[in-house]
Design a protein around this motif. Structure first.
Motif, PDB file in Angstrom:
ATOM      1  N   UNK A   1     -11.485   3.014  -4.890  1.00  0.00           N
ATOM      2  CA  UNK A   1     -10.171   2.788  -5.317  1.00  0.00           C
ATOM      3  C   UNK A   1     -10.247   1.242  -5.736  1.00  0.00           C
ATOM      4  N   UNK A   2      -9.292   0.678  -6.551  1.00  0.00           N
ATOM      5  CA  UNK A   2      -9.266  -0.576  -7.158  1.00  0.00           C
ATOM      6  C   UNK A   2      -8.874  -1.451  -6.024  1.00  0.00           C
TER       7      UNK A   2
ATOM      8  N   UNK B   1      -4.991   4.601  -5.494  1.00  0.00           N
ATOM      9  CA  UNK B   1      -5.157   2.988  -5.529  1.00  0.00           C
ATOM     10  C   UNK B   1      -5.777   2.465  -4.697  1.00  0.00           C
ATOM     11  N   UNK B   2      -5.537   2.996  -3.241  1.00  0.00           N
ATOM     12  CA  UNK B   2      -5.909   2.170  -2.115  1.00  0.00           C
ATOM     13  C   UNK B   2      -7.099   2.535  -1.426  1.00  0.00           C
ATOM     14  N   UNK B   3      -7.700   1.764  -0.640  1.00  0.00           N
ATOM     15  CA  UNK B   3      -8.643   2.097   0.532  1.00  0.00           C
ATOM     16  C   UNK B   3      -8.059   1.223   1.822  1.00  0.00           C
ATOM     17  N   UNK B   4      -7.812   1.854   2.779  1.00  0.00           N
ATOM     18  CA  UNK B   4      -7.434   1.061   3.812  1.00  0.00           C
ATOM     19  C   UNK B   4      -8.155   0.924   4.881  1.00  0.00           C
ATOM     20  N   UNK B   5      -8.098  -0.488   5.694  1.00  0.00           N
ATOM     21  CA  UNK B   5      -8.960  -0.627   6.660  1.00  0.00           C
ATOM     22  C   UNK B   5      -8.072  -1.074   7.888  1.00  0.00           C
ATOM     23  N   UNK B   6      -8.321  -0.691   8.960  1.00  0.00           N
ATOM     24  CA  UNK B   6      -7.365  -1.279  10.130  1.00  0.00           C
ATOM     25  C   UNK B   6      -8.527  -1.892  11.222  1.00  0.00           C
ATOM     26  N   UNK B   7      -7.643  -2.680  12.060  1.00  0.00           N
ATOM     27  CA  UNK B   7      -8.298  -3.270  13.250  1.00  0.00           C
ATOM     28  C   UNK B   7      -8.979  -2.335  14.174  1.00  0.00           C
ATOM     29  N   UNK B   8      -8.245  -1.303  14.307  1.00  0.00           N
ATOM     30  CA  UNK B   8      -8.751  -0.070  15.523  1.00  0.00           C
ATOM     31  C   UNK B   8      -9.667   0.926  14.733  1.00  0.00           C
ATOM     32  N   UNK B   9     -10.172   0.777  13.619  1.00  0.00           N
ATOM     33  CA  UNK B   9     -11.227   1.402  12.992  1.00  0.00           C
ATOM     34  C   UNK B   9     -10.520   2.926  12.579  1.00  0.00           C
ATOM     35  N   UNK B  10      -9.731   3.448  13.488  1.00  0.00           N
ATOM     36  CA  UNK B  10      -9.309   4.802  13.064  1.00  0.00           C
ATOM     37  C   UNK B  10     -10.266   5.970  12.569  1.00  0.00           C
TER      38      UNK B  10
ATOM     39  N   UNK C   1       0.858  -1.201   0.006  1.00  0.00           N
ATOM     40  CA  UNK C   1       0.106   0.005   0.063  1.00  0.00           C
ATOM     41  C   UNK C   1       0.696   1.222  -0.102  1.00  0.00           C
ATOM     42  N   UNK C   2       2.077   1.150  -0.063  1.00  0.00           N
ATOM     43  CA  UNK C   2       3.475   2.285  -0.215  1.00  0.00           C
ATOM     44  C   UNK C   2       2.949   3.162   1.099  1.00  0.00           C
ATOM     45  N   UNK C   3       2.891   2.447   2.007  1.00  0.00           N
ATOM     46  CA  UNK C   3       2.801   3.149   3.405  1.00  0.00           C
ATOM     47  C   UNK C   3       4.379   3.266   4.016  1.00  0.00           C
ATOM     48  N   UNK C   4       5.012   1.940   3.648  1.00  0.00           N
ATOM     49  CA  UNK C   4       6.521   1.792   3.804  1.00  0.00           C
ATOM     50  C   UNK C   4       6.889   1.609   2.630  1.00  0.00           C
ATOM     51  N   UNK C   5       8.312   1.919   2.684  1.00  0.00           N
ATOM     52  CA  UNK C   5       8.986   1.709   1.490  1.00  0.00           C
ATOM     53  C   UNK C   5      10.108   0.494   1.612  1.00  0.00           C
TER      54      UNK C   5
ATOM     55  N   UNK D   1     -18.515   0.524  13.612  1.00  0.00           N
ATOM     56  CA  UNK D   1     -17.707   1.296  13.211  1.00  0.00           C
ATOM     57  C   UNK D   1     -16.623   0.851  12.155  1.00  0.00           C
ATOM     58  N   UNK D   2     -16.521  -0.467  12.195  1.00  0.00           N
ATOM     59  CA  UNK D   2     -15.724  -1.031  10.958  1.00  0.00           C
ATOM     60  C   UNK D   2     -16.481  -0.884   9.805  1.00  0.00           C
ATOM     61  N   UNK D   3     -17.796  -0.870   9.874  1.00  0.00           N
ATOM     62  CA  UNK D   3     -18.567  -0.783   8.401  1.00  0.00           C
ATOM     63  C   UNK D   3     -18.430   0.858   8.057  1.00  0.00           C
ATOM     64  N   UNK D   4     -18.348   1.782   8.859  1.00  0.00           N
ATOM     65  CA  UNK D   4     -17.934   3.239   8.770  1.00  0.00           C
ATOM     66  C   UNK D   4     -16.689   3.071   7.895  1.00  0.00           C
ATOM     67  N   UNK D   5     -15.723   2.384   8.594  1.00  0.00           N
ATOM     68  CA  UNK D   5     -14.244   2.404   8.096  1.00  0.00           C
ATOM     69  C   UNK D   5     -14.069   2.059   6.679  1.00  0.00           C
ATOM     70  N   UNK D   6     -15.061   0.953   6.584  1.00  0.00           N
ATOM     71  CA  UNK D   6     -15.273   0.405   5.016  1.00  0.00           C
ATOM     72  C   UNK D   6     -15.770   1.535   4.236  1.00  0.00           C
ATOM     73  N   UNK D   7     -16.746   2.008   4.408  1.00  0.00           N
ATOM     74  CA  UNK D   7     -17.297   3.128   3.531  1.00  0.00           C
ATOM     75  C   UNK D   7     -16.397   4.083   3.426  1.00  0.00           C
ATOM     76  N   UNK D   8     -15.464   4.632   4.388  1.00  0.00           N
ATOM     77  CA  UNK D   8     -14.494   5.470   4.077  1.00  0.00           C
ATOM     78  C   UNK D   8     -13.372   4.895   3.218  1.00  0.00           C
ATOM     79  N   UNK D   9     -13.155   3.655   3.397  1.00  0.00           N
ATOM     80  CA  UNK D   9     -12.137   3.149   2.527  1.00  0.00           C
ATOM     81  C   UNK D   9     -12.500   3.134   0.743  1.00  0.00           C
ATOM     82  N   UNK D  10     -13.825   2.907   0.788  1.00  0.00           N
ATOM     83  CA  UNK D  10     -14.260   3.001  -0.668  1.00  0.00           C
ATOM     84  C   UNK D  10     -14.405   4.381  -1.267  1.00  0.00           C
ATOM     85  N   UNK D  11     -14.165   5.512  -0.520  1.00  0.00           N
ATOM     86  CA  UNK D  11     -14.525   6.826  -1.048  1.00  0.00           C
ATOM     87  C   UNK D  11     -13.373   6.904  -2.181  1.00  0.00           C
ATOM     88  N   UNK D  12     -13.829   7.308  -3.361  1.00  0.00           N
ATOM     89  CA  UNK D  12     -13.262   7.681  -4.526  1.00  0.00           C
ATOM     90  C   UNK D  12     -13.087   6.288  -5.341  1.00  0.00           C
TER      91      UNK D  12
END
Ligand code: ATP
Ligand code: MG
Length: 239
Positions: free
Chosen positions: A163-164, A87-96, A55-59, A150-161
């Motif tokens: 991403x493939x 390119x990416x939507x991210x979903x984490x354990x802690x919802x963020x 996900x290009x969070x780390x190099x 909360x996790x479903x909100x995080x999924x909706x947020x990850x789908x913004x735009x």
């Protein structure tokens, strides 16, 4: 082209010299469009590091990660946020989620980052919340939602735009059984119905019902990578 992420001979170390930890240690893997790919493996085996490199969070320390044909290793750090957004939507354990923002605003802030604003963002956020069954919670704050919501909100947020690729790191780890199943249902329908690639790190055995492919990570490498061959964390065969 069916492959959307191509990883070749990838290495990532934390620290240096004798204290270096070789978290990803020669991994090669293809992720296809439209598949729900699951990464499983023991704690510390490098799953989160591998997902973060995808996900290009780390190099990477060395090796190659191509996203939709674009080589991302060696790209200047300043260009990585754009690649992540496109390119990416991210979903984490802690919802963020942002606690001071409503459910709808939490989605709209992600749309804003992707250049979708105003009336279009309002319509889009409601559409995304409907897709995860939460339209009626739009005006609530995260504190008033269950973990699964909360996790479903995080999924909706990850789908913004739109991403493939969706990358999810242990999204059901903090959820009860029923909520975990709803989240897995949504993630699996995202890949099947929309041709997205979903890469999911999990220890959750329920995922065996959903995965197109399970890849086992051990010591920073891909230990097994077979279609329809389902392995648990203990290595036992299922089905
Ligand atoms: N920021 C960091 N600095 C130093 N070492 C790290 C860092 N992040 C991870 N590591 C180490 O790299 C290795 C792989 O960690 P990683 O988090 O990728 O494993 P994981 O498979 O996701 O584990 P878990 O299942 O517990 O989440 C571990 O030995 C870990 O201690
Ligand atoms: Mg992890």
């Amino acid at each position: 082209m069916n492959v959307i992420i191509e990883i070749r001979n990838l290495y990532k170390s934390y620290g240096s010299g004798a204290a270096a930890v070789h978290a990803v240690n020669g991994a090669s893997l293809d992720v296809n469009r439209g598949e729900l790919l699951v990464l499983m493996g023991p704690s510390g085996s490098g799953k989160t590091t591998l997902l973060s490199l995808m996900g290009c969070i780390l190099t990477a320390s060395s090796g190659s990660v191509k996203v939709d044909g674009l080589e991302t290793t060696g790209i200047p750090e300043s260009k990585l946020p754009r690649i992540r957004l496109d390119h990416f939507g991210f979903i984490f354990q802690g919802f963020n989620l942002f606690p001071a923002l409503t459910v709808r605003e939490n989605v709209e802030i992600a749309l804003d980052l992707k250049g979708i604003r105003g009336a279009k963002a309002r319509a889009c956020s409601m559409d995304l919340l409907s897709q995860v069954g939460l339209a009626e919670k739009a005006k609530q704050y995260p504190a008033n939602l269950s973990g699964g919501q909360k996790q479903r909100v995080a999924i909706a947020r990850a789908l913004a735009g739109d991403p493939p690729i969706i990358l999810a790191d242990e999204p059901t780890a903090a959820l009860d059984s029923a909520s975990g199943r709803i989240v897995l249902d949504i993630l699996s329908s995202l890949s099947r119905a929309h041709g997205r690639a979903v890469v999911l790190v999990t220890h959750d055995p329920r995922v065996l019902d959903y995965a197109d492919r399970i890849v086992r990570v051990e010591d920073g490498r891909i230990a097994s990578n077979r279609d329809q061959t389902l392995l648990t964390d203990s290595g036992a065969m299922h089905r």
